[in-house]
Design a protein around this motif. Structure first.
Motif, mmCIF file in Angstrom:
data_model
loop_
_atom_site.group_PDB
_atom_site.id
_atom_site.type_symbol
_atom_site.label_atom_id
_atom_site.label_comp_id
_atom_site.label_asym_id
_atom_site.label_seq_id
_atom_site.Cartn_x
_atom_site.Cartn_y
_atom_site.Cartn_z
ATOM 1 N N TRP A 45 0.839 -1.237 0.082
ATOM 2 C CA TRP A 45 -0.056 0.044 0.149
ATOM 3 C C TRP A 45 0.860 1.202 0.055
ATOM 4 C CZ3 TRP A 45 -0.753 3.451 4.210
ATOM 5 C CH2 TRP A 45 -1.778 4.872 3.720
ATOM 6 N N GLY A 64 -4.651 -0.238 -7.806
ATOM 7 C CA GLY A 64 -5.181 -0.702 -6.519
ATOM 8 C C GLY A 64 -5.769 -1.833 -6.583
ATOM 9 N N VAL A 68 -4.300 -5.480 -4.840
ATOM 10 C CA VAL A 68 -4.871 -6.309 -3.610
ATOM 11 C C VAL A 68 -5.333 -7.646 -4.320
ATOM 12 C CG1 VAL A 68 -7.367 -6.406 -2.357
ATOM 13 C CG2 VAL A 68 -6.141 -4.250 -2.493
ATOM 14 N N GLN A 251 -11.404 -1.172 -2.171
ATOM 15 C CA GLN A 251 -10.247 -0.894 -1.769
ATOM 16 C C GLN A 251 -10.051 -0.316 -0.426
ATOM 17 O OE1 GLN A 251 -7.835 0.767 -5.081
ATOM 18 N NE2 GLN A 251 -9.063 -0.068 -6.699
ATOM 19 N N PHE A 255 -8.182 -1.831 2.862
ATOM 20 C CA PHE A 255 -7.151 -1.090 3.571
ATOM 21 C C PHE A 255 -7.406 -0.580 4.774
ATOM 22 C CE2 PHE A 255 -5.577 -0.533 -0.988
ATOM 23 C CZ PHE A 255 -4.391 -1.349 -0.860
#
Length: 415
Positions: A45, A64, A68, A251, A255
């Protein structure tokens, strides 16, 4: 085909808590796969933000997503091949036919548990795993994060394995491969972690593997705060897919799960009965967490030139609205609370940067439930574990559907 999250997938994702790493080395503590994956994705990240600053929004969202999903594909693959020593695995990868044979076997092993995620997920995973030579940005970020997280583990056991003939070669391999990736923004800082705020933050996050959850209750397996954060993040991603979350929301949920217990770097894992003893105690703990989080993490990042990282952490942790478990979205640069109806409707758009606080709480509870349930299944009898299962069940019997997830029905599968 609609995505349906089942007990078998949740247990599969949790099984990394059993998997020992560096199993042929003397270790100061057990190093397990799920902790390494958490540290890897935290670093991924950081590298994602540092290498996407000049991208248009759509391309950044796609990057992103690829990071992931790629991280989850790698983790699921590791769950099956974990007993293969890295040098042996690298030799297999050098022969395309051997690697293809191994990967097909892995996919067949995983298929019964991940098929409920849909054929499209299976196809994307197969395509990703069959192309290990891909040198795209997402793959390079994940590889750099993998090397850093593994090297961090190596440094923990280096001092007590001085007689090991492989030590020098292993360390040189980590350093050489990371040095070759210095063109990625942030890798140089990670290599020189003692002398810059980014490297110190990445190392600090890795320390959460030392903090054991349920510290007053014997369990098998023991889980760390670091590993728990990854499990919650993975659950958040898959449930977000199940409820039809937009790309930004998926996302953000992942996170947010990956960082939701970050304040425990500063307070340790304070058990729920203590937090819930009174409103005053809960407020006092929260006030201390936020003050220390600002002093130790957020202010140094901002002062060191990493304001975007600090700002996103503030959003993931819900500092603007008082809790990471509140639903939010952003409009004109302002963080606003969202109702469940808004989050599933008008606010479920990439442009509004939505985040599911209630869904995160569901995933946090499910992770705790599986930790307790697994320990009891493994023969650990404990009043605290039984009480935890009862408390979570009662909470979701009263409110069986949260954020579109049929929580009580899912828990019933564990009977």
């Amino acid at each position: 085909m609609s995505v349906i999250i089942r007990k078998s997938l949740l247990e599969l994702l949790f099984s990394g808590a059993f998997m020992k790493r560096w199993n042929d080395k003397l270790r100061p503590m057990e190093l397990v796969e799920v902790d390494k994956q958490a540290h890897k994705m935290i670093v991924a990240w950081l590298l994602f933000l540092l290498n996407s600053g000049d991208m248009e929004v759509a391309r950044k969202r796609a990057l992103g997503e690829a990071i992931v999903e790629g991280g989850l594909f790698d983790y699921l693959y590791r769950l099956v091949i974990t007993d293969i020593k890295p040098p042996v695995f690298y030799r297999i990868k050098e022969n395309p036919e051997d690697y293809r044979t191994l990967t097909n076997w892995v996919l067949n092993e995983l298929r019964p548990r991940i098929m409920p995620l849909g054929q499209e997920f299976m196809d994307r995973m197969g395509e990703y795993l069959m192309q290990p030579e891909d040198k795209g940005l997402a793959r390079r970020i994940l590889h750099a994060a993998h090397l850093y997280a593994s090297y961090s583990e190596f440094k923990l056991l280096k001092s007590i394995n001085r007689m090991d003939h492989e030590l020098t070669e292993i360390e040189a391999s980590f350093v050489d491969r990371l040095e070759a990736m210095r063109d990625l923004n942030g890798v140089g800082e990670l290599l020189d972690e003692d002398n810059n705020v980014l490297g110190r933050f990445a190392r600090m996050c890795g320390r959460l593997r030392f903090q054991k959850r349920w510290s007053q209750t014997p369990r098998v397996p023991e889980t760390s705060v670091l590993g728990h954060m990854f499990i919650v993040a993975a659950y958040s991603w898959f449930f977000s897919t199940e409820v039809g979350a937009c790309r930004a929301r998926r996302q953000n949920n992942f996170f947010s799960g990956l960082f939701h217990d970050l304040p425990e770097l500063l307070t340790r894992d304070i058990i729920s009965p203590v937090k819930g003893a009174s409103r005053e105690i809960a407020d006092l703990i929260h006030e201390y967490e936020i003050r220390e989080l600002n002093r130790v993490v957020l202010a140094p990042l901002k002062e060191g030139g990493y304001a975007e990282i600090a700002d996103r952490l503030e959003y993931f942790l819900g500092l603007e609205v008082g809790s990471e478990f509140k639903a939010t979205f952003m409009r004109d640069g302002e963080v606003l609370e969202a109702s469940e109806e808004q989050l599933c409707g008008e606010a479920n758009r990439d442009s509004l940067d939505p985040k599911d606080g209630p869904l995160l709480k569901v995933c946090d509870s499910l992770a705790a439930y599986i930790e307790a349930h697994t320990a009891l299944k493994n023969g650990i009898s404990s009043d605290q574990l039984h009480h935890a299962l009862y408390r979570i069940r009662m909470r979701y019997n009263e409110t069986p559907v949260i954020a579109g997830v049929q929580v009580s029905a899912l828990l019933a599968d564990f009977d």
